[in-house]
Structure formats: C-alpha cells, structure tokens
Design a protein around this motif. Structure first.
Motif, PDB file in Angstrom:
ATOM      1  N   LYS A  93       0.814  -1.219   0.000  1.00  0.00           N
ATOM      2  CA  LYS A  93       0.000   0.000   0.000  1.00  0.00           C
ATOM      3  C   LYS A  93       0.844   1.265   0.000  1.00  0.00           C
ATOM      4  O   LYS A  93       0.411   2.305  -0.498  1.00  0.00           O
ATOM      5  CB  LYS A  93      -0.928   0.001   1.217  1.00  0.00           C
ATOM      6  N   ASP A  94       2.040   1.197   0.565  1.00  0.00           N
ATOM      7  CA  ASP A  94       2.884   2.394   0.660  1.00  0.00           C
ATOM      8  C   ASP A  94       3.698   2.622  -0.616  1.00  0.00           C
ATOM      9  O   ASP A  94       3.722   3.731  -1.158  1.00  0.00           O
ATOM     10  CB  ASP A  94       3.812   2.293   1.866  1.00  0.00           C
ATOM     11  N   SER A  95       4.353   1.570  -1.095  1.00  0.00           N
ATOM     12  CA  SER A  95       5.211   1.736  -2.279  1.00  0.00           C
ATOM     13  C   SER A  95       4.431   1.660  -3.584  1.00  0.00           C
ATOM     14  O   SER A  95       4.930   2.043  -4.633  1.00  0.00           O
ATOM     15  CB  SER A  95       6.294   0.652  -2.290  1.00  0.00           C
ATOM     16  N   LYS A  96       3.183   1.132  -3.510  1.00  0.00           N
ATOM     17  CA  LYS A  96       2.339   0.925  -4.685  1.00  0.00           C
ATOM     18  C   LYS A  96       2.944  -0.104  -5.649  1.00  0.00           C
ATOM     19  O   LYS A  96       2.559  -0.172  -6.814  1.00  0.00           O
ATOM     20  CB  LYS A  96       2.102   2.241  -5.453  1.00  0.00           C
ATOM     21  N   LYS A  97       3.842  -0.933  -5.145  1.00  0.00           N
ATOM     22  CA  LYS A  97       4.472  -1.948  -5.990  1.00  0.00           C
ATOM     23  C   LYS A  97       3.767  -3.284  -5.820  1.00  0.00           C
ATOM     24  O   LYS A  97       3.219  -3.592  -4.763  1.00  0.00           O
ATOM     25  CB  LYS A  97       5.956  -2.076  -5.656  1.00  0.00           C
ATOM     26  N   ARG A  98       3.814  -4.057  -6.882  1.00  0.00           N
ATOM     27  CA  ARG A  98       3.078  -5.318  -6.949  1.00  0.00           C
ATOM     28  C   ARG A  98       4.056  -6.488  -6.936  1.00  0.00           C
ATOM     29  O   ARG A  98       5.101  -6.442  -7.580  1.00  0.00           O
ATOM     30  CB  ARG A  98       2.231  -5.341  -8.221  1.00  0.00           C
ATOM     31  N   TYR A  99       3.692  -7.550  -6.218  1.00  0.00           N
ATOM     32  CA  TYR A  99       4.566  -8.708  -6.090  1.00  0.00           C
ATOM     33  C   TYR A  99       3.759 -10.001  -6.175  1.00  0.00           C
ATOM     34  O   TYR A  99       2.554 -10.015  -5.919  1.00  0.00           O
ATOM     35  CB  TYR A  99       5.310  -8.685  -4.744  1.00  0.00           C
ATOM     36  N   ARG A 100       4.459 -11.076  -6.522  1.00  0.00           N
ATOM     37  CA  ARG A 100       3.896 -12.410  -6.373  1.00  0.00           C
ATOM     38  C   ARG A 100       4.107 -12.841  -4.934  1.00  0.00           C
ATOM     39  O   ARG A 100       5.245 -12.854  -4.433  1.00  0.00           O
ATOM     40  CB  ARG A 100       4.562 -13.385  -7.328  1.00  0.00           C
ATOM     41  N   ALA A 101       3.030 -13.205  -4.264  1.00  0.00           N
ATOM     42  CA  ALA A 101       3.124 -13.577  -2.857  1.00  0.00           C
ATOM     43  C   ALA A 101       4.012 -14.804  -2.664  1.00  0.00           C
ATOM     44  O   ALA A 101       4.791 -14.879  -1.706  1.00  0.00           O
ATOM     45  CB  ALA A 101       1.730 -13.841  -2.287  1.00  0.00           C
ATOM     46  N   ASP A 102       3.914 -15.770  -3.601  1.00  0.00           N
ATOM     47  CA  ASP A 102       4.726 -16.974  -3.461  1.00  0.00           C
ATOM     48  C   ASP A 102       6.213 -16.683  -3.620  1.00  0.00           C
ATOM     49  O   ASP A 102       7.056 -17.287  -2.951  1.00  0.00           O
ATOM     50  CB  ASP A 102       4.279 -18.039  -4.468  1.00  0.00           C
ATOM     51  N   VAL A 103       6.561 -15.715  -4.473  1.00  0.00           N
ATOM     52  CA  VAL A 103       7.973 -15.363  -4.660  1.00  0.00           C
ATOM     53  C   VAL A 103       8.522 -14.664  -3.416  1.00  0.00           C
ATOM     54  O   VAL A 103       9.671 -14.891  -3.019  1.00  0.00           O
ATOM     55  CB  VAL A 103       8.144 -14.478  -5.908  1.00  0.00           C
ATOM     56  N   LEU A 104       7.708 -13.820  -2.783  1.00  0.00           N
ATOM     57  CA  LEU A 104       8.141 -13.181  -1.537  1.00  0.00           C
ATOM     58  C   LEU A 104       8.495 -14.232  -0.487  1.00  0.00           C
ATOM     59  O   LEU A 104       9.516 -14.123   0.209  1.00  0.00           O
ATOM     60  CB  LEU A 104       7.044 -12.260  -1.002  1.00  0.00           C
ATOM     61  N   ILE A 105       7.646 -15.256  -0.392  1.00  0.00           N
ATOM     62  CA  ILE A 105       7.892 -16.320   0.589  1.00  0.00           C
ATOM     63  C   ILE A 105       9.113 -17.152   0.195  1.00  0.00           C
ATOM     64  O   ILE A 105       9.945 -17.491   1.033  1.00  0.00           O
ATOM     65  CB  ILE A 105       6.630 -17.205   0.740  1.00  0.00           C
ATOM     66  N   GLU A 106       9.236 -17.468  -1.102  1.00  0.00           N
ATOM     67  CA  GLU A 106      10.399 -18.242  -1.569  1.00  0.00           C
ATOM     68  C   GLU A 106      11.701 -17.498  -1.322  1.00  0.00           C
ATOM     69  O   GLU A 106      12.707 -18.095  -0.935  1.00  0.00           O
ATOM     70  CB  GLU A 106      10.247 -18.543  -3.065  1.00  0.00           C
ATOM     71  N   ASP A 107      11.688 -16.183  -1.535  1.00  0.00           N
ATOM     72  CA  ASP A 107      12.902 -15.390  -1.294  1.00  0.00           C
ATOM     73  C   ASP A 107      13.255 -15.363   0.196  1.00  0.00           C
ATOM     74  O   ASP A 107      14.434 -15.370   0.562  1.00  0.00           O
ATOM     75  CB  ASP A 107      12.713 -13.960  -1.806  1.00  0.00           C
ATOM     76  N   TYR A 108      12.231 -15.348   1.055  1.00  0.00           N
ATOM     77  CA  TYR A 108      12.470 -15.388   2.498  1.00  0.00           C
ATOM     78  C   TYR A 108      13.131 -16.714   2.884  1.00  0.00           C
ATOM     79  O   TYR A 108      14.105 -16.748   3.643  1.00  0.00           O
ATOM     80  CB  TYR A 108      11.145 -15.211   3.239  1.00  0.00           C
TER      81      TYR A 108
END
Length: 512
Positions: A93-108
């Motif tokens: 909501k702050d950066s207005k950037k869009r991500y794949r939720a699964d990729v965020l988790i995989e990167d973590y």
C-alpha cells in the motif's frame, strides 16, 4: 564481484557487444521485452541446437514438433489454464508496488538457506578434509533449527495454497515479517489470484465468440497432436515429442533482465510412458537433464534440485533444476510427472479418444507423461552470467572475457591479419572463405593485434587465427586459445580440422 553488481555488468555487456537490446528502445522501450542482437541470436540458436541434438537426434524414440501459437480456445479450458492458471498477487500500500506472494515467501526461505550454506562454508574451512557435510547438517543446532523453520514455512504455504486460502498466505507473509524488498514497508493488501493468459481476438468481429489466447506454454500443442505423431511416426510407448517455441504470460511482475519476461521461448519434451512406470522415467529424466547442464562446465556447484512444495494440478511429482544466477538460485528447468491429466482432459472436451494401443498387452490406455521444460531465455542468461569474468593479467593489465563453452560460442573463430598490407589480408580471407561454410567466423584487421584479441575475448570467441609474414612463407598460422591465451603454430591445411574438433557438440556429449 557482488551478485547485484554482476547482473548490472552482464546487462551492460550484453547491450554493448550486441547480445541483448531493450525492445523498442528508440521509443523509450517496453517493460520486460528484449531483442536479441547479432551475437545474442547466434548464442540462442547454439543453445537450441545443443538441446535439440540431446533430445531428438540422440534418442531414437523422440521426434520433434512445431505447433501453432494460436489454438482452439477450448484447449485452454481443457488444460485448466482458463480456471486455474493464476499467481497469488499482493500489493504494498505504501510503495504501490506489486509482487507475487509466493515469490516473496520463496525469497524469504532462500535467505534462511543461505545462512545454512554460510555455516557449512565456515565449517568446511575450519575442519578441512575431515569435514562431513551430511553429518554437520544433521547435527548442528543452527542448521537443524533453520531447516525446521524452512519446513514449517513450506508446510504452511502448501496447506494454504492447496486450500485456496489466500488469507492464510497473507497471514504467513505478515507472521514472517516480510517487507517490501525496495522500501521495507510491511503494509500489504489482501492476496488475490491473477490469471496470466493474454487474450486476443480472431478475425474481424469482436466479441466473446472470437476470443482466443496466446499460448502460455508449448506443451498443449504436443498433447493435441499426440495421435497425429504417434500414428504417422509409428511410435511405440515409451516415446517423446519435443518442441521449441514462443509462449506468453501476463506476469504480475517481470524483472531481472531476461529471467522473467512476458514473451519468452521454451524447450519442452513430453515423454509418453506406460501407466505405472512414470516414477522410473521421472528419475531417468531428472538425471539426464542435470547431466546435460553440467556437461557445459559452468560449475557443478551452480546447480541444485528443488522439490516442489505445491504441486501443479496435473502433477504427481515435480522438481526444478535451479541455477545460481546473479540473483541467487532460481528455477532454470522443470521436470514434472504430469500423470494422464492432459490427454484425459482433451479426450473429455474434444470427444475424441487419445489412447495408445499396446500390442504387448493387447489393450488401449491413456499414457502417462513425464515433462522436461526449460526456458531458453533463462538458459541464455545462465550461460552468459556464468561465463562473464573480469581477469587481472600479468603486468597489471585486465581483460573482460566470456568463457562461453566453445560449442555454444556465437563466433567460433576470428581471422586476424597481422597487418593490412603485404598480402596478409588476402591470405586471411582465403582462410575465412574455407572456414565460414561450417563455422560462424569474424574477420578483423583494425587496430593492434592485442586490442583485437581483447574484442574477441569480450564476445566469447574461443579461437583467434593470426596470419603473419611467416604464413606466406611456410603456410602456417597462429591459433590463440581464449581461456589460456596460449598460442600454437599450425599448418593452414589443419586449421579447419582443429577448429572443428574443438568446437564440436560431441565434446559436450562425451561429458554428459
């Protein structure tokens, strides 16, 4: 060299030397679209040929296909793409950037895995030859704790995705404290599904009746042609159909150069097997494909298998071959046991039988399928990034060199007359004419010979052939080898044979 720095240098080098250009650059470009330049298209074609040789030419029971990009829209209903070809989307909501939720988790998870690897590296350094990595991973408290954390995350994610619990996926992101990679903000929207297929219209009349899709994968073109190929080719189970072709996906976020694009090229094999034998063939192709990759000599440590946490709807087993790109370990190739899902779905939606008559068992059955699927553009990036090196030479000089495997190199040999006079250019062009029937060569007579060597190093040319005054006297030339920079004097009559032996695909297959 830091990984982020290396990616930037590879991107810059690619443009400077004619490997990859941003698409429509004179109009400020188009996001996630690239054009392959004069050297890029040669490297790309060589990778295709290496794959095609391994999959089709080297197997008596595998044949090729080139199916249409446009297919009947029911194809994609049958395959599940219309209803299930989605990625979990999340916005910050702050950066207005869009991500794949699964990729965020995989990167973590990848960051935790990197910590484990760091502990292993330290222990290797400490204990030397006495170090037992398997024992260390199974007994070290930090490694055990981190492995348990990874397993817990993967299990939560798998459970949420299988249950289509998108709220659970968001909760996992929040519980892990995952932040926007660019801004650090943790102010996330809800997770929602995003269909990846591009729609277009066939014919002059708009409306739902004319809606078709750009294919999101090449596999379905193989499945709908299963009987055509099997009958006309008199193929017996087990057999495979291979294809290289363009595919299109409306990715949520396409970044990291050519790693993830909306228009890309796939090299796929669908291998049809008798039901009940799929596990054996799944293991066979896992081994065959990793050996194909390692034969290139890009470093065995740069490859690893990653078993899927969440299976695709059609699979009973799946794994990725991951490569250590400048962005870390990412998927390069997928090996999937697709069961009989695809053929049965097409049977149901088309009303046509897609079965194989087994003369040994005297009965019909729907074959199972084992798939290998590799992104050509990702393979290109793997070769280019692993080959890019900056070397310090004796005397304080430096060079940038692409140590591309000779069989894949865009230019196989450069013919260089030492001077632009005394008959040297004429002799050099005689050699060029003899070689260019079989090898992609360059002729270069501009600048000092050292500078010409550096230009060829920078584009990955494995051999430079220098023509000097001695060449006119005894019909010999100097062949300089790119990686070692050693020079050998050889007879002009032997040059074609020597280059041919050194750049042959056969050299790779004897190592595979």
């Amino acid at each position: 060299m830091a990984q982020d720095d290396k990616l930037k240098k590879v991107i810059g080098h690619s443009k400077e030397y004619g490997f990859v250009f941003p698409s429509s650059e004179i109009y400020d470009g188009l996001s996630a679209a690239y054009d392959y330049g004069q050297l890029g298209v040669e490297l790309k074609n060589n990778i295709k040929n290496y794959w095609w040789t391994a999959m089709v030419k080297m197997h008596e029971n595998i044949v090729g296909l080139d199916a249409s990009i446009f297919m009947h829209p029911t194809t994609w209903k049958a395959s599940g793409h219309v209803d299930a070809f989605n990625d979990p989307l999340i916005d910050n909501k702050d950066s207005k950037k869009r991500y794949r939720a699964d990729v965020l988790i995989e990167d973590y998870v990848a960051k935790i895995q990197a910590k484990i690897q760091k502990d292993v590296t330290k222990a290797k350094k400490r204990f030397g030859d006495a170090f037992n990595e398997e024992e260390f991973l199974s007994t070290n408290a930090n490694c055990l704790r981190r492995s348990a954390e990874i397993n817990s995350i993967n299990e939560r994610f798998k459970t949420a995705m299988n249950a289509e619990d998108l709220a659970g996926v968001k909760q996992l992101i929040e519980d892990l404290g995952i932040a926007d990679p660019d801004t650090g903000s943790k102010n996330w929207t809800d997770v929602r599904q995003f269909n990846l297929m591009f729609k277009t219209e066939l014919g002059a009349v708009s409306g739902d009746s004319g809606v078709i899709y750009l294919r999101p994968e090449t596999a379905q073109g193989i499945f709908v042609n299963f009987l055509n190929v099997q009958k006309t080719g008199r193929m017996k189970i087990p057999f495979g159909i291979a294809q290289i072709g363009k595919a299109f996906r409306n990715e949520i976020i396409a970044r990291q150069f050519i790693f993830r694009m909306r228009e890309f090229e796939q090299m796929e094999l669908q291998f049809f097997v008798k039901p009940g034998t799929q596990e054996k063939w799944y293991e066979y192709w896992k081994n065959a494909r990793i050996q194909w990759h390692k034969a290139l000599g890009l470093g065995e440590e740069n490859y690893q298998f990653h078993d899927h946490v969440k299976m695709a709807h059609y699979a009973d087993n799946a794994a990725d071959i991951e490569f250590n790109f400048p962005m870390g370990f990412k998927e390069l190739e997928g090996i999937h046991s697709r069961t009989d899902f695809d053929l049965r779905q097409h049977e149901e939606h088309s009303g046509k039988k897609l079965q194989y008559f087994d003369p040994e068992e005297n009965k019909n059955y729907v074959p199972y399928v084992v798939e290998t699927s590799i992104g050509l553009d990702r393979m290109f990036l793997a070769v280019l990034s692993a080959s890019y090196n900056e070397e310090k030479l004796e005397g304080g000089n430096e060079r940038t060199v692409l140590n591309i495997p000779p069989a894949l190199a865009p230019v196989k040999a450069a013919i260089l007359p030492l001077l632009k006079k005394d008959g040297l250019p004429e002799k050099a062009r005689e050699i060029l004419k003899e070689l260019q029937f079989d090898f992609n060569c360059q002729y270069d007579e501009k600048d000092a010979i050292g500078r010409r060597y550096r230009r060829q190093d920078a584009i990955g040319t494995p051999y430079c052939i220098t023509v000097d005054h001695q060449s006119l006297e005894d019909h010999t030339v100097t062949i300089r080898e790119r990686d070692t920079m050693t020079q050998d004097r050889v007879a002009i009559a032997d040059v074609h044979r020597i280059i041919g032996e050194r750049v042959a695909f056969k050299n790779l297959f004897t190592q595979a």
